[in-house]
Design an enzyme around this catalytic site. Structure first.
Site, PDB file in Angstrom:
ATOM      1  N   ASN A 151      44.985  35.728  32.247  1.00  0.00           N
ATOM      2  CA  ASN A 151      44.301  37.006  32.515  1.00  0.00           C
ATOM      3  C   ASN A 151      44.181  37.360  34.001  1.00  0.00           C
ATOM      4  O   ASN A 151      43.290  38.107  34.402  1.00  0.00           O
ATOM      5  CB  ASN A 151      42.959  37.076  31.784  1.00  0.00           C
ATOM      6  N   GLU A 158      30.729  28.211  43.044  1.00  0.00           N
ATOM      7  CA  GLU A 158      32.184  28.341  43.081  1.00  0.00           C
ATOM      8  C   GLU A 158      32.701  28.458  44.516  1.00  0.00           C
ATOM      9  O   GLU A 158      33.747  27.907  44.852  1.00  0.00           O
ATOM     10  CB  GLU A 158      32.611  29.553  42.243  1.00  0.00           C
ATOM     11  N   HIS A 188      40.072  35.853  38.272  1.00  0.00           N
ATOM     12  CA  HIS A 188      38.762  35.259  37.978  1.00  0.00           C
ATOM     13  C   HIS A 188      37.758  35.815  38.971  1.00  0.00           C
ATOM     14  O   HIS A 188      38.095  36.016  40.148  1.00  0.00           O
ATOM     15  CB  HIS A 188      38.788  33.734  38.118  1.00  0.00           C
ATOM     16  N   TYR A 206      36.102  24.400  36.053  1.00  0.00           N
ATOM     17  CA  TYR A 206      35.778  24.975  34.742  1.00  0.00           C
ATOM     18  C   TYR A 206      34.947  24.020  33.879  1.00  0.00           C
ATOM     19  O   TYR A 206      34.968  24.136  32.652  1.00  0.00           O
ATOM     20  CB  TYR A 206      37.068  25.350  34.008  1.00  0.00           C
ATOM     21  N   LYS A 266      45.062  34.397  39.726  1.00  0.00           N
ATOM     22  CA  LYS A 266      45.529  33.272  38.901  1.00  0.00           C
ATOM     23  C   LYS A 266      47.055  33.136  38.989  1.00  0.00           C
ATOM     24  O   LYS A 266      47.744  34.018  39.526  1.00  0.00           O
ATOM     25  CB  LYS A 266      45.056  33.484  37.462  1.00  0.00           C
TER      26      LYS A 266
HETATM   27  P1  CMP Z   1      37.718  33.095  33.753  1.00  0.00           P
HETATM   28  O1  CMP Z   1      36.978  34.288  34.227  1.00  0.00           O
HETATM   29  O2  CMP Z   1      38.602  32.414  34.714  1.00  0.00           O
HETATM   30  O3  CMP Z   1      36.663  32.029  33.179  1.00  0.00           O
HETATM   31  C1  CMP Z   1      36.922  31.193  32.080  1.00  0.00           C
HETATM   32  C2  CMP Z   1      38.268  31.432  31.505  1.00  0.00           C
HETATM   33  O4  CMP Z   1      38.498  30.870  30.245  1.00  0.00           O
HETATM   34  C3  CMP Z   1      38.453  32.907  31.289  1.00  0.00           C
HETATM   35  O5  CMP Z   1      38.599  33.550  32.524  1.00  0.00           O
HETATM   36  C4  CMP Z   1      39.658  32.951  30.382  1.00  0.00           C
HETATM   37  O6  CMP Z   1      40.879  32.980  31.097  1.00  0.00           O
HETATM   38  C5  CMP Z   1      39.542  31.624  29.644  1.00  0.00           C
HETATM   39  N1  CMP Z   1      39.208  31.885  28.255  1.00  0.00           N
HETATM   40  C6  CMP Z   1      38.046  32.326  27.765  1.00  0.00           C
HETATM   41  N2  CMP Z   1      38.130  32.438  26.422  1.00  0.00           N
HETATM   42  C7  CMP Z   1      39.373  32.053  26.083  1.00  0.00           C
HETATM   43  C8  CMP Z   1      40.051  31.940  24.851  1.00  0.00           C
HETATM   44  N3  CMP Z   1      39.469  32.255  23.699  1.00  0.00           N
HETATM   45  N4  CMP Z   1      41.331  31.510  24.863  1.00  0.00           N
HETATM   46  C9  CMP Z   1      41.931  31.170  26.038  1.00  0.00           C
HETATM   47  N5  CMP Z   1      41.317  31.259  27.254  1.00  0.00           N
HETATM   48  C10 CMP Z   1      40.059  31.699  27.254  1.00  0.00           C
END
Ligand code: CMP
Length: 141
Positions: free
Chosen positions: A114, A128, A117, A51, A11
């Site tokens: 985070n 995906e 992914h 998403y 990311k």
């Molecule tokens: P990812 O694995 O990319 O898939 C969906 C993403 O949504 C997840 O990682 C997080 O980065 C994001 N996400 C999920 N829950 C939250 C939340 N409560 N607040 C902000 N981002 C979120």
């Protein structure tokens, strides 16, 4: 156990903070092979489409904004049990819950920012990978 393919994304925070190399090392050390890779800046439409299942959730706008804030690395990882293995290497979505030594424990700031992914199921992996890679020209082997 079956050989699987999964989508991995470094990311924008992972790219900006210089973690592409270490993340690839972690995947390779775990026996995963990179079958395709590209550095791209996602458009708003691409991030929203990727998403789509989260559209309508409170964090959707923030998620799209973050994912378009800088370049990302898109990769196809292949190996035994690649989907679960990649998720284990990333650690929990919330870095506060992530196990020691995982990518998110090492580098992620928050649930939103985070660092990595990974597809969460065979069906997601198929969707995906098709979303970002062309089977004919970009996936090796
Ligand atoms: P990812 O694995 O990319 O898939 C969906 C993403 O949504 C997840 O990682 C997080 O980065 C994001 N996400 C999920 N829950 C939250 C939340 N409560 N607040 C902000 N981002 C979120």
């Amino acid at each position: 156990m079956a050989t699987e393919r999964t989508l991995s994304i470094v990311k924008p925070d992972g790219v900006a903070n210089g973690h592409i190399g270490h993340m690839i090392s972690i995947f390779e050390a775990a026996g995963l092979t990179i079958k395709a890779a590209k550095l791209v800046r996602l458009t708003k439409a691409q991030a929203e489409g990727f998403y789509a299942e989260h559209a309508g959730r409170g964090f959707f706008g923030e998620l799209v904004e973050f994912m378009t804030s800088g370049p990302v690395v898109l990769m196809c990882l292949e190996g035994e049990n690649a989907i679960a293995k990649n998720r284990e290497l990333m650690g929990a979505t919330d870095p506060a819950q992530a196990a020691e030594g995982t990518i998110r424990k090492l580098y992620a700031e928050s649930k939103g920012r985070n660092t990595a992914h990974g597809s969460d199921s065979p069906a997601s992996a198929e969707r995906e990978l098709k979303y970002f890679f062309s089977e004919a020209f970009e996936l090796v082997g």
